[in-house]
Design an enzyme around this catalytic site. Sequence first.
Site, PDB file in Angstrom:
ATOM      1  N   ARG A  33     -22.872  11.036  -1.299  1.00 44.34           N
ATOM      2  CA  ARG A  33     -21.286  10.781  -1.124  1.00 44.34           C
ATOM      3  C   ARG A  33     -21.897  11.202   0.460  1.00 44.34           C
ATOM      4  NH1 ARG A  33     -21.674  15.429  -5.042  1.00 44.34           N
ATOM      5  NH2 ARG A  33     -20.251  14.635  -6.807  1.00 44.34           N
ATOM      6  N   LYS A  57     -20.827  19.000  -3.471  1.00 42.54           N
ATOM      7  CA  LYS A  57     -19.371  20.144  -3.869  1.00 42.54           C
ATOM      8  C   LYS A  57     -20.009  21.112  -4.630  1.00 42.54           C
ATOM      9  CE  LYS A  57     -16.148  16.081  -4.723  1.00 42.54           C
ATOM     10  NZ  LYS A  57     -15.854  15.290  -5.982  1.00 42.54           N
ATOM     11  N   HIS A 127     -18.484   4.292  -0.985  1.00 46.00           N
ATOM     12  CA  HIS A 127     -18.226   4.586  -2.112  1.00 46.00           C
ATOM     13  C   HIS A 127     -18.852   3.231  -3.272  1.00 46.00           C
ATOM     14  CE1 HIS A 127     -17.652   7.361  -5.972  1.00 46.00           C
ATOM     15  NE2 HIS A 127     -16.922   6.393  -6.505  1.00 46.00           N
ATOM     16  N   ARG A 130     -22.236   4.268  -3.471  1.00 46.72           N
ATOM     17  CA  ARG A 130     -23.164   4.837  -3.870  1.00 46.72           C
ATOM     18  C   ARG A 130     -22.460   4.324  -6.202  1.00 46.72           C
ATOM     19  NH1 ARG A 130     -22.536  10.567  -5.767  1.00 46.72           N
ATOM     20  NH2 ARG A 130     -21.299  11.439  -6.945  1.00 46.72           N
ATOM     21  N   HIS A 153     -22.768  15.118 -10.653  1.00 47.35           N
ATOM     22  CA  HIS A 153     -21.902  15.092 -11.432  1.00 47.35           C
ATOM     23  C   HIS A 153     -21.901  16.304 -11.917  1.00 47.35           C
ATOM     24  CE1 HIS A 153     -20.679  10.295 -11.012  1.00 47.35           C
ATOM     25  NE2 HIS A 153     -20.027  10.655  -9.757  1.00 47.35           N
ATOM     26  N   TYR A 162     -19.205   4.787 -15.140  1.00 47.65           N
ATOM     27  CA  TYR A 162     -20.096   3.275 -14.195  1.00 47.65           C
ATOM     28  C   TYR A 162     -20.578   2.699 -15.781  1.00 47.65           C
ATOM     29  CZ  TYR A 162     -19.965   6.014 -10.317  1.00 47.65           C
ATOM     30  OH  TYR A 162     -19.586   6.613  -8.906  1.00 47.65           O
TER      31      TYR A 162
END
Length: 181
Positions: A33, A57, A127, A130, A153, A162
């Site tokens: 990210r 995150k 993005h 990514r 994730h 994806y």
Amino acid sequence: MIFEHLRPLAVIDNPQGLRDLLVIELLYATGARVSELVGLNLEDVDYDRRLLRVTGKGSKQRMVPYGLPAAEALDLWIRAGRGQLANESSATALLLNSRGRRLGVRQVYALVAKLLEGTPTGSAGPHSLRHSAATHLLDGGADLRAVQEFLGHSSLGTTQIYTHVSVERLKDSYKNAHPRA
């Protein structure tokens, strides 16, 4: 592939061009990210094993591999670019702006949009790199759980988005290649 269109950046003899090439290479190579990328410090790079320690995150850290093109861009940036921009406010930030401070998220969005403008991808943001990294991993046979870990994730469902692109490519390949399609 968009990188053939970006390769001329490697011959730019200014630090911003070297940094921009590194940004593109790392975004695609690691699927990071933007916030993870701009948060990288010099000590987050394991040059010998070609790994980055990325903080995602929830302050979760993961180790992400990167390939030879990114390693070459990183080496070029460290040897010939970073030192020209670094100053007392640079601290240990890996990526620096023209004032020697840590590169910002908005700056990355702007430079990626600018660099992708003339490519087959067209105007796109970070993005998309990514997304391309994840799709190419899955198309190449990577395990969904491995891609989940690679992208950071927390939910497998997020990564499964994806697989749609990969399934569509599989269908196209089947129709074009299988004699009974």
